[in-house]
Design a protein around this motif. Structure first.
Motif, short mmCIF file in Angstrom:
data_model
loop_
_atom_site.label_atom_id
_atom_site.label_comp_id
_atom_site.label_asym_id
_atom_site.label_seq_id
_atom_site.Cartn_x
_atom_site.Cartn_y
_atom_site.Cartn_z
N ILE A 253 -12.76 33.35 12.02
CA ILE A 253 -12.28 32.71 10.81
C ILE A 253 -11.58 33.73 9.93
N VAL A 254 -12.13 34.91 9.84
CA VAL A 254 -11.52 36.00 9.10
C VAL A 254 -11.36 37.17 10.06
N SER A 255 -10.47 38.07 9.71
CA SER A 255 -10.24 39.20 10.62
C SER A 255 -11.45 40.13 10.62
N ASP A 256 -11.67 40.77 11.76
CA ASP A 256 -12.79 41.71 11.89
C ASP A 256 -12.67 42.85 10.90
N ASP A 257 -11.42 43.28 10.63
CA ASP A 257 -11.21 44.38 9.69
C ASP A 257 -11.72 44.04 8.29
N ILE A 258 -11.52 42.81 7.88
CA ILE A 258 -11.99 42.38 6.56
C ILE A 258 -13.51 42.45 6.52
N VAL A 259 -14.16 41.98 7.56
CA VAL A 259 -15.62 42.00 7.61
C VAL A 259 -16.13 43.44 7.65
N VAL A 260 -15.53 44.27 8.48
CA VAL A 260 -15.97 45.67 8.61
C VAL A 260 -15.84 46.39 7.27
N ASN A 261 -14.77 46.10 6.52
CA ASN A 261 -14.57 46.75 5.22
C ASN A 261 -15.57 46.29 4.17
N LYS A 262 -16.32 45.26 4.46
CA LYS A 262 -17.32 44.76 3.52
C LYS A 262 -18.74 45.19 3.92
N ILE A 263 -18.83 46.06 4.90
CA ILE A 263 -20.13 46.59 5.32
C ILE A 263 -20.26 48.00 4.73
N TYR A 264 -21.36 48.21 4.01
CA TYR A 264 -21.60 49.50 3.36
C TYR A 264 -22.88 50.11 3.90
N GLU A 265 -23.04 51.40 3.67
CA GLU A 265 -24.29 52.05 4.05
C GLU A 265 -25.05 52.38 2.77
N ILE A 266 -26.19 51.74 2.62
CA ILE A 266 -27.06 51.96 1.46
C ILE A 266 -28.47 52.09 1.99
N ARG A 267 -29.20 53.09 1.49
CA ARG A 267 -30.56 53.38 1.96
C ARG A 267 -30.60 53.59 3.47
N ASN A 268 -29.57 54.22 3.98
CA ASN A 268 -29.43 54.50 5.42
C ASN A 268 -29.44 53.24 6.27
N GLN A 269 -28.95 52.15 5.70
CA GLN A 269 -28.84 50.89 6.43
C GLN A 269 -27.45 50.31 6.23
N SER B 125 -29.67 30.31 8.59
CA SER B 125 -30.64 29.21 8.52
C SER B 125 -30.73 28.63 7.12
N VAL B 126 -30.23 29.35 6.14
CA VAL B 126 -30.28 28.89 4.75
C VAL B 126 -29.00 28.15 4.37
N LEU B 127 -27.87 28.71 4.78
CA LEU B 127 -26.58 28.07 4.52
C LEU B 127 -26.17 27.34 5.79
N ASN B 128 -25.92 26.04 5.67
CA ASN B 128 -25.73 25.26 6.88
C ASN B 128 -24.33 24.68 7.01
N SER B 129 -23.33 25.31 6.39
CA SER B 129 -21.98 24.80 6.56
C SER B 129 -21.39 25.33 7.87
N GLN B 130 -20.42 24.64 8.40
CA GLN B 130 -19.80 25.06 9.66
C GLN B 130 -19.14 26.42 9.50
N GLN B 131 -18.48 26.64 8.35
CA GLN B 131 -17.83 27.93 8.11
C GLN B 131 -18.86 29.05 8.06
N ALA B 132 -19.98 28.81 7.39
CA ALA B 132 -21.03 29.83 7.30
C ALA B 132 -21.56 30.19 8.68
N ILE B 133 -21.74 29.21 9.53
CA ILE B 133 -22.25 29.45 10.88
C ILE B 133 -21.26 30.28 11.68
N GLN B 134 -19.98 29.91 11.63
CA GLN B 134 -18.96 30.63 12.39
C GLN B 134 -18.79 32.06 11.90
N VAL B 135 -18.76 32.24 10.56
CA VAL B 135 -18.62 33.58 10.01
C VAL B 135 -19.86 34.41 10.34
#
Length: 179
Positions: free
Chosen positions: A9-25, A102-112
């Protein structure tokens, strides 16, 4: 027959750029996940609060003031009001992102969600490869240290030999004066 949404649904680059490392996670912010899922941040947080038992601290936590400042400096945010942060955001680990499906049950949420989990898996595999490299580098460093010691030993032997050569040696063999 229902039509399936495409998995990307969205490009992998957009998702990767929204992943941060905090508390070594590796984590994602509530606001970024809400944007990707197509819901408001408050809606996402309300859904989480209604199901808080599903989100232990290793799935989700709230940034403290120091972490928030470090994170803002990491992505160069100067104006808190402009960025819209009135309180510290919640961040979700890979397991927390899984639980969000399991909390958000929209089709877009599932695909993302499927896409995000696949990206987290790829990142983990990449890091595992880096761990092997780190071990190999550590091994090379150990070998270099032992080689340094061996080279120092060789130089000390050479120094001893040079000192012995510098001293006048007693001549051996036939001497014409001895007749």
């Amino acid at each position: 027959m229902t039509t399936k949404l495409p998995l990307a649904i969205v490009s992998d680059d957009i998702v990767v750029n929204k992943i941060y490392e905090i508390r070594n996670q590796k984590v994602m912010l509530d606001r970024d996940l809400a944007e990707l899922y197509g819901v408001e941040t408050r809606v996402l947080n309300q859904a989480v609060k209604r199901n808080i038992d599903r989100f232990p601290e290793d799935f989700m936590f709230q940034l403290n003031a120091e972490e928030l400042e470090n994170w803002k400096s990491q992505i160069v945010i100067s104006n808190r009001e402009k960025f819209g942060l009135r309180k510290a955001p919640f961040v979700f680990t890979e397991h927390g992102v899984l639980m969000l499906s399991s909390v958000l049950n929209s089709q877009q949420a599932i695909q993302v969600n499927i896409q995000i989990v696949r990206i987290f898996t790829r990142l983990r595999k990449l890091l595992e490869g880096h761990n092997e490299l780190k071990l190999e580098i550590a091994d090379i460093k150990k070998k270099l240290k032992s080689q340094d010691k061996n080279i120092e030993l060789v130089f000390s032997y050479i120094d001893e030999l040079i000192e012995k050569k510098a001293k006048p040696r007693k001549r051996i063999g036939f001497k014409p004066d001895d007749l």
